[in-house]
Scaffold this motif. Structure first.
Motif, PDB file in Angstrom:
ATOM      1  N   VAL A 104     -15.218  -6.710 -51.738  1.00 32.34           N
ATOM      2  CA  VAL A 104     -14.105  -6.301 -50.879  1.00 32.34           C
ATOM      3  C   VAL A 104     -14.448  -6.548 -49.415  1.00 32.34           C
ATOM      4  CG1 VAL A 104     -12.799  -4.303 -50.053  1.00 32.34           C
ATOM      5  CG2 VAL A 104     -13.133  -4.650 -52.514  1.00 32.34           C
ATOM      6  N   SER A 105     -15.659  -6.197 -49.017  1.00 28.36           N
ATOM      7  CA  SER A 105     -16.067  -6.376 -47.620  1.00 28.36           C
ATOM      8  C   SER A 105     -16.034  -7.846 -47.216  1.00 28.36           C
ATOM      9  CB  SER A 105     -17.478  -5.812 -47.410  1.00 28.36           C
ATOM     10  OG  SER A 105     -17.490  -4.411 -47.586  1.00 28.36           O
ATOM     11  N   ARG A 106     -16.515  -8.722 -48.096  1.00 29.37           N
ATOM     12  CA  ARG A 106     -16.567 -10.147 -47.759  1.00 29.37           C
ATOM     13  C   ARG A 106     -15.165 -10.748 -47.667  1.00 29.37           C
ATOM     14  NH1 ARG A 106     -21.795 -13.342 -50.146  1.00 29.37           N
ATOM     15  NH2 ARG A 106     -23.374 -11.782 -49.558  1.00 29.37           N
ATOM     16  N   VAL A 107     -14.295 -10.364 -48.585  1.00 26.32           N
ATOM     17  CA  VAL A 107     -12.941 -10.908 -48.534  1.00 26.32           C
ATOM     18  C   VAL A 107     -12.230 -10.427 -47.268  1.00 26.32           C
ATOM     19  CG1 VAL A 107     -10.700 -10.984 -49.678  1.00 26.32           C
ATOM     20  CG2 VAL A 107     -12.795 -11.126 -51.047  1.00 26.32           C
ATOM     21  N   LEU A 108     -12.359  -9.161 -46.957  1.00 28.86           N
ATOM     22  CA  LEU A 108     -11.698  -8.639 -45.765  1.00 28.86           C
ATOM     23  C   LEU A 108     -12.260  -9.280 -44.497  1.00 28.86           C
ATOM     24  CD1 LEU A 108     -11.337  -4.829 -46.606  1.00 28.86           C
ATOM     25  CD2 LEU A 108      -9.565  -6.603 -46.670  1.00 28.86           C
ATOM     26  N   ALA A 109     -13.549  -9.564 -44.482  1.00 25.97           N
ATOM     27  CA  ALA A 109     -14.138 -10.209 -43.314  1.00 25.97           C
ATOM     28  C   ALA A 109     -13.639 -11.636 -43.150  1.00 25.97           C
ATOM     29  CB  ALA A 109     -15.660 -10.188 -43.412  1.00 25.97           C
TER      30      ALA A 109
END
Length: 239
Positions: A104-109
């Motif tokens: 989730v963190s990587r996609v949002l970034a």
């Protein structure tokens, strides 16, 4: 008394995991395969104009081809096995970091253009699609397979109630909970858990030892399982 490696993953993942473990070991355990879930594929309609995929399992990647999604789509993948399955399905695999939170963190970034489509199983953790949408990356989800519980085999139950040491890797909190339902356990038991949540779900088993893998993936689970096997004393039956 030879230790028993009790593998409860669905087939063929269980067989693949056993091959990985056996390749690392000098002393071979007895192996019992007793899947606690059957994987049932589901037919679903996919939304039009999907810009990319979010995949939290290799089976989700396999479903992309089965559902007729275009080859060449970018696919955010939770781990290495999912990346390999995505590439085999003709997708462009993007690394997701190893677990749902990192994914989730990587996609949002990255802020990719949506909508993204999360292909998942009926039993999933992490609320990935909802969290991505809440963070500004529109994500739709589809349940493309079910993980239906099945009871342990008679051989598995006999091992858990016997005297030989048992090493049981558990790859999800649900599989740990299903195994715990097989109690009471009388055998000396060590559990290799893929995550702290899986370790917590395995607590009712009353294992003498519960280890947690360094990373939530198959390679780290193989390392931990081998370590538990190697640290299990070689018991000898009394004369």
């Amino acid at each position: 008394m030879t230790p028993i490696l009790l593998v409860t993953r669905p087939l063929p993942e269980a067989e693949r995991f056993v091959r990985t473990v056996m390749a690392r070991l000098a002393r071979r355990p007895q192996v019992i395969l007793s899947p606690l879930m059957d994987i049932v594929t589901l037919g679903v309609e996919t939304p039009p104009d999907v810009a990319g995929l979010v995949l939290t399992s290799a089976r989700g990647a396999e479903a992309a081809g089965r559902l007729g999604l275009p080859r060449g789509l970018s696919a955010w993948c939770v781990g290495a096995q999912t990346e390999a399955a995505a590439e085999a399905a003709g997708l462009v695999a993007l690394p997701g970091g190893g677990d749902a939170d990192a994914l989730v963190s990587r996609v949002l970034a990255a802020r990719p253009k949506g909508p993204l489509l999360h292909l998942r199983g009926a039993h999933a953790r992490g609320d990935v699609a909802a969290r991505l949408s809440a963070g500004g990356v529109e994500t739709i989800e589809r349940v493309v397979y079910d993980q239906r519980a099945r009871p342990p085999s008679d051989e598995a139950l006999a091992a858990l109630r016997g005297t030989a040491p048992v090493i049981a890797p558990v790859f999800s909190p649900r599989s740990a909970a299903l195994l715990a339902e097989a109690g009471p356990v009388r055998a000396p038991l060590a559990v290799a858990a893929i995550s702290p949540a899986a370790a917590e779900a395995a607590a009712p088993l009353g294992a003498a030892r519960i280890g947690v893998a360094d990373r939530p993936d198959g390679s780290a689970m193989a390392v931990l399982t081998c370590r538990l096997l190697e640290e299990t004393p070689q018991a000898h039956p009394s004369a």
